[in-house]
Motif scaffolding. Structure first.
Motif, short mmCIF file in Angstrom:
data_model
loop_
_atom_site.label_atom_id
_atom_site.label_comp_id
_atom_site.label_asym_id
_atom_site.label_seq_id
_atom_site.Cartn_x
_atom_site.Cartn_y
_atom_site.Cartn_z
N ASN A 1 31.61 -48.74 50.20
CA ASN A 1 30.09 -48.79 51.33
C ASN A 1 29.03 -48.95 50.64
OD1 ASN A 1 30.67 -46.79 53.67
ND2 ASN A 1 32.22 -45.87 51.63
N ASP A 2 28.78 -49.56 48.68
CA ASP A 2 27.16 -49.92 48.66
C ASP A 2 26.78 -51.36 48.74
OD1 ASP A 2 26.12 -51.33 46.38
OD2 ASP A 2 26.44 -49.05 44.94
N SER B 1 32.25 -46.25 44.18
CA SER B 1 31.27 -47.24 46.04
C SER B 1 31.77 -47.36 47.13
CB SER B 1 30.88 -49.13 45.35
OG SER B 1 32.31 -48.96 44.99
N ASN C 1 28.50 -54.50 47.40
CA ASN C 1 28.33 -55.56 48.11
C ASN C 1 27.89 -57.26 48.77
OD1 ASN C 1 30.76 -53.98 49.16
ND2 ASN C 1 29.57 -52.90 51.02
#
Length: 201
Positions: free
Chosen positions: A149-150, A146, A154
């Motif tokens: 960026n996920d 991830s 997050n």
């Protein structure tokens, strides 16, 4: 039309601008979680200190208190270093998520010490478990796949951090609404990431 003013060049410029904006937005999210976890760590260690816990009394090398004392000291300084890292780098979701992960793992380590101090009372156990869950969620958000960026991971990490704060407040380790500033990151002790990272597994 120059080579620098082609549709492809303009599209690339827009794409780069969007990437920067996205990275900056992600940084705000990761930074907020890092600061929150660092505040939890500082608050927990402050609680132990003001409670005059036998775990944080002045000690000599080799005494039974040495391990917990050094772990708490390492935790609060690791969290402080994670916060400091944001002022020393450009937005990078993967690196920023790792800072949040390290701060959350440090908070879990401090919570472990506080749970021992509180003789594993019900609220202390709940606060420690919440701290562990926050650490694990932050670790998932920073995982290689991830890389910070996920959005779903997050969001889960943000929710777990908020739950950890609430649990720490119920345990009496934090005062609601109070921001605890971590101490300077420089110390005679070197923060042991080995100590905090094992909590993620």
């Amino acid at each position: 039309m120059s080579e620098l003013d082609t549709p492809q060049a303009r599209a690339s410029e827009v794409q780069n601008s969007t990437a920067v904006t996205t990275d900056e937005a992600l940084r705000k999210s990761h930074a907020a979680r890092t600061k929150s976890a660092a505040s939890r760590t500082a608050a927990t260690c402050h609680y132990l200190s003001t409670e005059q816990s036998s775990l944080v009394e002045k000690h000599e090398v080799g005494t039974a208190a040495e391990g917990p004392v050094l772990k708490a000291d390492h935790a609060v300084r690791t969290a402080a270093q994670a916060v400091a890292a944001f002022s020393e780098s450009t937005p990078d979701p993967a690196a920023d998520a790792r800072c949040a992960r390290n701060a959350s793992a440090a908070a879990a380590l401090a919570a472990q010490t506080a749970q021992l101090h509180d003789n594993s009372s019900e609220v202390a156990v709940a606060a420690y478990r919440a701290a562990l869950q926050a650490s694990q969620a932050a670790g998932d958000a920073a995982a290689k796949g991830s890389a910070g960026n996920d959005g779903a991971l997050n969001a889960r990490a943000d929710a777990a951090e908020a739950a950890a704060v609430t649990a720490a407040e119920k345990a009496g380790w934090m005062k609601p609404g109070y921001q605890y500033a971590p101490p300077p990151s420089d110390s005679e002790f070197t923060p042991s990431l080995a100590d905090v990272m094992h909590l993620e597994h």
